[in-house]
Scaffold this motif. Sequence first.
Motif, PDB file in Angstrom:
ATOM      1  N   ASN A 163      -6.166  10.460   9.764  1.00  0.00           N
ATOM      2  CA  ASN A 163      -4.941  11.213   9.488  1.00  0.00           C
ATOM      3  C   ASN A 163      -4.240  10.638   8.264  1.00  0.00           C
ATOM      4  O   ASN A 163      -3.795   9.496   8.262  1.00  0.00           O
ATOM      5  CB  ASN A 163      -4.019  11.149  10.714  1.00  0.00           C
ATOM      6  CG  ASN A 163      -2.793  12.027  10.550  1.00  0.00           C
ATOM      7  OD1 ASN A 163      -1.961  11.795   9.683  1.00  0.00           O
ATOM      8  ND2 ASN A 163      -2.678  13.035  11.404  1.00  0.00           N
ATOM      9  N   LYS A 164      -4.142  11.430   7.201  1.00  0.00           N
ATOM     10  CA  LYS A 164      -3.567  10.942   5.947  1.00  0.00           C
ATOM     11  C   LYS A 164      -2.110  10.528   6.097  1.00  0.00           C
ATOM     12  O   LYS A 164      -1.677   9.526   5.531  1.00  0.00           O
ATOM     13  CB  LYS A 164      -3.701  12.001   4.844  1.00  0.00           C
ATOM     14  CG  LYS A 164      -5.069  12.046   4.201  1.00  0.00           C
ATOM     15  CD  LYS A 164      -5.057  12.909   2.955  1.00  0.00           C
ATOM     16  CE  LYS A 164      -6.403  12.859   2.243  1.00  0.00           C
ATOM     17  NZ  LYS A 164      -6.395  13.650   0.990  1.00  0.00           N
ATOM     18  N   ASN A 165      -1.357  11.308   6.825  1.00  0.00           N
ATOM     19  CA  ASN A 165       0.064  10.975   7.008  1.00  0.00           C
ATOM     20  C   ASN A 165       0.232   9.656   7.750  1.00  0.00           C
ATOM     21  O   ASN A 165       1.116   8.858   7.425  1.00  0.00           O
ATOM     22  CB  ASN A 165       0.774  12.099   7.762  1.00  0.00           C
ATOM     23  CG  ASN A 165       0.924  13.353   6.931  1.00  0.00           C
ATOM     24  OD1 ASN A 165       1.045  13.279   5.702  1.00  0.00           O
ATOM     25  ND2 ASN A 165       0.901  14.507   7.573  1.00  0.00           N
ATOM     26  N   LYS A 166      -0.620   9.421   8.731  1.00  0.00           N
ATOM     27  CA  LYS A 166      -0.573   8.169   9.471  1.00  0.00           C
ATOM     28  C   LYS A 166      -0.940   7.001   8.567  1.00  0.00           C
ATOM     29  O   LYS A 166      -0.333   5.926   8.624  1.00  0.00           O
ATOM     30  CB  LYS A 166      -1.520   8.223  10.665  1.00  0.00           C
ATOM     31  CG  LYS A 166      -1.420   7.008  11.576  1.00  0.00           C
ATOM     32  CD  LYS A 166      -2.324   7.161  12.798  1.00  0.00           C
ATOM     33  CE  LYS A 166      -2.222   5.904  13.671  1.00  0.00           C
ATOM     34  NZ  LYS A 166      -3.097   6.016  14.877  1.00  0.00           N
ATOM     35  N   LEU A 167      -1.925   7.219   7.690  1.00  0.00           N
ATOM     36  CA  LEU A 167      -2.338   6.167   6.751  1.00  0.00           C
ATOM     37  C   LEU A 167      -1.210   5.834   5.781  1.00  0.00           C
ATOM     38  O   LEU A 167      -0.971   4.669   5.463  1.00  0.00           O
ATOM     39  CB  LEU A 167      -3.584   6.604   5.988  1.00  0.00           C
ATOM     40  CG  LEU A 167      -4.861   6.817   6.802  1.00  0.00           C
ATOM     41  CD1 LEU A 167      -6.025   7.149   5.882  1.00  0.00           C
ATOM     42  CD2 LEU A 167      -5.189   5.610   7.646  1.00  0.00           C
ATOM     43  N   LYS A 168      -0.544   6.867   5.293  1.00  0.00           N
ATOM     44  CA  LYS A 168       0.588   6.648   4.378  1.00  0.00           C
ATOM     45  C   LYS A 168       1.685   5.835   5.054  1.00  0.00           C
ATOM     46  O   LYS A 168       2.293   4.957   4.427  1.00  0.00           O
ATOM     47  CB  LYS A 168       1.153   7.992   3.900  1.00  0.00           C
ATOM     48  CG  LYS A 168       0.247   8.727   2.936  1.00  0.00           C
ATOM     49  CD  LYS A 168       0.857  10.077   2.543  1.00  0.00           C
ATOM     50  CE  LYS A 168      -0.054  10.834   1.604  1.00  0.00           C
ATOM     51  NZ  LYS A 168       0.507  12.165   1.242  1.00  0.00           N
ATOM     52  N   ASP A 169       1.930   6.133   6.320  1.00  0.00           N
ATOM     53  CA  ASP A 169       2.944   5.401   7.071  1.00  0.00           C
ATOM     54  C   ASP A 169       2.535   3.940   7.272  1.00  0.00           C
ATOM     55  O   ASP A 169       3.364   3.037   7.155  1.00  0.00           O
ATOM     56  CB  ASP A 169       3.153   6.081   8.430  1.00  0.00           C
ATOM     57  CG  ASP A 169       4.300   5.443   9.214  1.00  0.00           C
ATOM     58  OD1 ASP A 169       5.422   5.388   8.671  1.00  0.00           O
ATOM     59  OD2 ASP A 169       4.069   5.008  10.354  1.00  0.00           O
ATOM     60  N   MET A 170       1.255   3.708   7.551  1.00  0.00           N
ATOM     61  CA  MET A 170       0.747   2.348   7.720  1.00  0.00           C
ATOM     62  C   MET A 170       0.914   1.539   6.436  1.00  0.00           C
ATOM     63  O   MET A 170       1.335   0.382   6.453  1.00  0.00           O
ATOM     64  CB  MET A 170      -0.726   2.395   8.120  1.00  0.00           C
ATOM     65  CG  MET A 170      -0.974   2.928   9.530  1.00  0.00           C
ATOM     66  SD  MET A 170      -2.710   3.387   9.817  1.00  0.00           S
ATOM     67  CE  MET A 170      -3.504   1.784   9.659  1.00  0.00           C
ATOM     68  N   ILE A 171       0.586   2.173   5.309  1.00  0.00           N
ATOM     69  CA  ILE A 171       0.708   1.501   4.014  1.00  0.00           C
ATOM     70  C   ILE A 171       2.172   1.224   3.698  1.00  0.00           C
ATOM     71  O   ILE A 171       2.529   0.142   3.203  1.00  0.00           O
ATOM     72  CB  ILE A 171       0.054   2.355   2.907  1.00  0.00           C
ATOM     73  CG1 ILE A 171      -1.466   2.353   3.080  1.00  0.00           C
ATOM     74  CG2 ILE A 171       0.431   1.828   1.519  1.00  0.00           C
ATOM     75  CD1 ILE A 171      -2.189   3.309   2.154  1.00  0.00           C
ATOM     76  N   SER A 172       3.035   2.180   3.987  1.00  0.00           N
ATOM     77  CA  SER A 172       4.467   2.024   3.720  1.00  0.00           C
ATOM     78  C   SER A 172       5.060   0.844   4.491  1.00  0.00           C
ATOM     79  O   SER A 172       5.847   0.061   3.949  1.00  0.00           O
ATOM     80  CB  SER A 172       5.197   3.317   4.075  1.00  0.00           C
ATOM     81  OG  SER A 172       6.579   3.193   3.848  1.00  0.00           O
ATOM     82  N   LYS A 173       4.676   0.712   5.760  1.00  0.00           N
ATOM     83  CA  LYS A 173       5.186  -0.398   6.571  1.00  0.00           C
ATOM     84  C   LYS A 173       4.720  -1.740   6.027  1.00  0.00           C
ATOM     85  O   LYS A 173       5.489  -2.706   5.965  1.00  0.00           O
ATOM     86  CB  LYS A 173       4.731  -0.226   8.021  1.00  0.00           C
ATOM     87  CG  LYS A 173       5.441   0.893   8.758  1.00  0.00           C
ATOM     88  CD  LYS A 173       4.924   1.043  10.180  1.00  0.00           C
ATOM     89  CE  LYS A 173       5.650   2.172  10.911  1.00  0.00           C
ATOM     90  NZ  LYS A 173       5.136   2.372  12.276  1.00  0.00           N
ATOM     91  N   LYS A 174       3.463  -1.800   5.592  1.00  0.00           N
ATOM     92  CA  LYS A 174       2.940  -3.054   5.032  1.00  0.00           C
ATOM     93  C   LYS A 174       3.622  -3.369   3.698  1.00  0.00           C
ATOM     94  O   LYS A 174       3.939  -4.528   3.405  1.00  0.00           O
ATOM     95  CB  LYS A 174       1.437  -2.932   4.839  1.00  0.00           C
ATOM     96  CG  LYS A 174       0.753  -4.239   4.448  1.00  0.00           C
ATOM     97  CD  LYS A 174       0.764  -5.248   5.563  1.00  0.00           C
ATOM     98  CE  LYS A 174      -0.144  -4.869   6.698  1.00  0.00           C
ATOM     99  NZ  LYS A 174      -0.271  -5.941   7.702  1.00  0.00           N
ATOM    100  N   GLU A 175       3.865  -2.334   2.919  1.00  0.00           N
ATOM    101  CA  GLU A 175       4.530  -2.534   1.627  1.00  0.00           C
ATOM    102  C   GLU A 175       5.942  -3.082   1.818  1.00  0.00           C
ATOM    103  O   GLU A 175       6.397  -3.953   1.051  1.00  0.00           O
ATOM    104  CB  GLU A 175       4.576  -1.222   0.848  1.00  0.00           C
ATOM    105  CG  GLU A 175       5.216  -1.366  -0.525  1.00  0.00           C
ATOM    106  CD  GLU A 175       5.315  -0.049  -1.274  1.00  0.00           C
ATOM    107  OE1 GLU A 175       5.937  -0.039  -2.358  1.00  0.00           O
ATOM    108  OE2 GLU A 175       4.791   0.972  -0.778  1.00  0.00           O
ATOM    109  N   LYS A 176       6.651  -2.607   2.826  1.00  0.00           N
ATOM    110  CA  LYS A 176       8.010  -3.093   3.086  1.00  0.00           C
ATOM    111  C   LYS A 176       8.013  -4.582   3.404  1.00  0.00           C
ATOM    112  O   LYS A 176       8.897  -5.322   2.954  1.00  0.00           O
ATOM    113  CB  LYS A 176       8.630  -2.304   4.238  1.00  0.00           C
ATOM    114  CG  LYS A 176       9.057  -0.898   3.851  1.00  0.00           C
ATOM    115  CD  LYS A 176       9.643  -0.140   5.045  1.00  0.00           C
ATOM    116  CE  LYS A 176      10.026   1.282   4.645  1.00  0.00           C
ATOM    117  NZ  LYS A 176      10.548   2.047   5.815  1.00  0.00           N
TER     118      LYS A 176
END
Length: 418
Positions: free
Chosen positions: A227-240
Amino acid sequence: MLKAEIISIGTEILLGDIVDTNSKYIAEHLKDLGYDIHYMTAVGDNQKRVINVLKRAIERSDLVITTGGLGPTEDDLTRQAIAKATDKNLYQDENLLNSIKEYFDQKNYNMTKNNYSQAFLPEGAKVIKNNWGTAPGILLKESDYMIISLPGVPSEMKKMFSNYILKELQKYSEKTILSKTLHFFDIGESTLETKLKNILENQTNPTLALLAGEGEVKLRITAKGENKNKLKDMISKKEKLIRKKVGKYIYGVNNTDLAKEIYNILLKRKLTISLAESCTGGLISHRLTQIPGSSKVFKGSYVVYSNEAKINLLDIDREIIKKQGAVSKKTALMMAKNIKDKFGTNIGIGVTGIAGPGGGTADKPVGLVYIGISYGKKNIVHKLNLKYSRSFNKWMTSQYVFYYLLDHFKRGINKNEK
């Protein structure tokens, strides 16, 4: 996940005569499609070795993509090697031959006898159209592997890949891989690794990879899933988490560099810039003008390498150079201010220094650089003490010019004042 392998064919790659940009391009796209790249190989124009590399590739990989060796000359051996590696016969495809003839007719080129070899295909293979050259690609799909062979000319390869290959590969993509790259400056790779030690040691999905850049450090965050949206969310959390620890060193994300960041800000804020370069010899101007549309923000520069050039072209007071030197805080400031006035820009930059390897003294060693920045009524100077080679001292000076400008933008160069 589907295992992929990329093979670059051409002796010129092994000799270092050309840089293999094709593999990089293909790898980036395969990654986005969710393919897992296990091997990347370069092999010379030797049929026996190409056959051996292909045999090994199809034994261990689901997808094999080759570039190079599809031309009409004797050292273009890829189509023959694919046939022998897969126990297929070569045959001349009449439709393909006619399309090659049409290409030559449209270009008013003389089609020589050796061009006929490009109309041969291994049995069972499909043609990949090449509307930008004479070498067609080859697609051979079997139950347990697929070989895609593309020309080595980067411009042709990229167009064929984006127009035809991407759609084909999307059919077999099982998972998606998304990545985001953070760009860091003014922090070393080892220091960054230390500051992020806990995050790096506990990575699972997303994964983190430190990448050395040219005078900077990159950190790639990669997430795998469906799921692309889930992947984007995972990356966003790690980036924070990363930004919380080392955010002050991050200047951009993904396909960027310091010059592009400066250009984008200048364009957005409708500001203009001019440069006076001494030790960098025009490198900073070159980096800005490499960006399409830079004429909207970059109005011009002087390369004032000698003292006389500084005096005659930039109106630097001869007494300043005589008393304080061409490499001095005062000279850099006057260079920045005077170039801004001459071009009527919002921002003026003056750079003077000792690039090396000679020319340094005890008081002014090799690597000493002064960067003057003039905007509005403010005139600021930054001092560097670099410890690299001549060429890298110049490069790092250009990096710091953009970096300091970025810092000043954060502090408030946002008014259209001269």
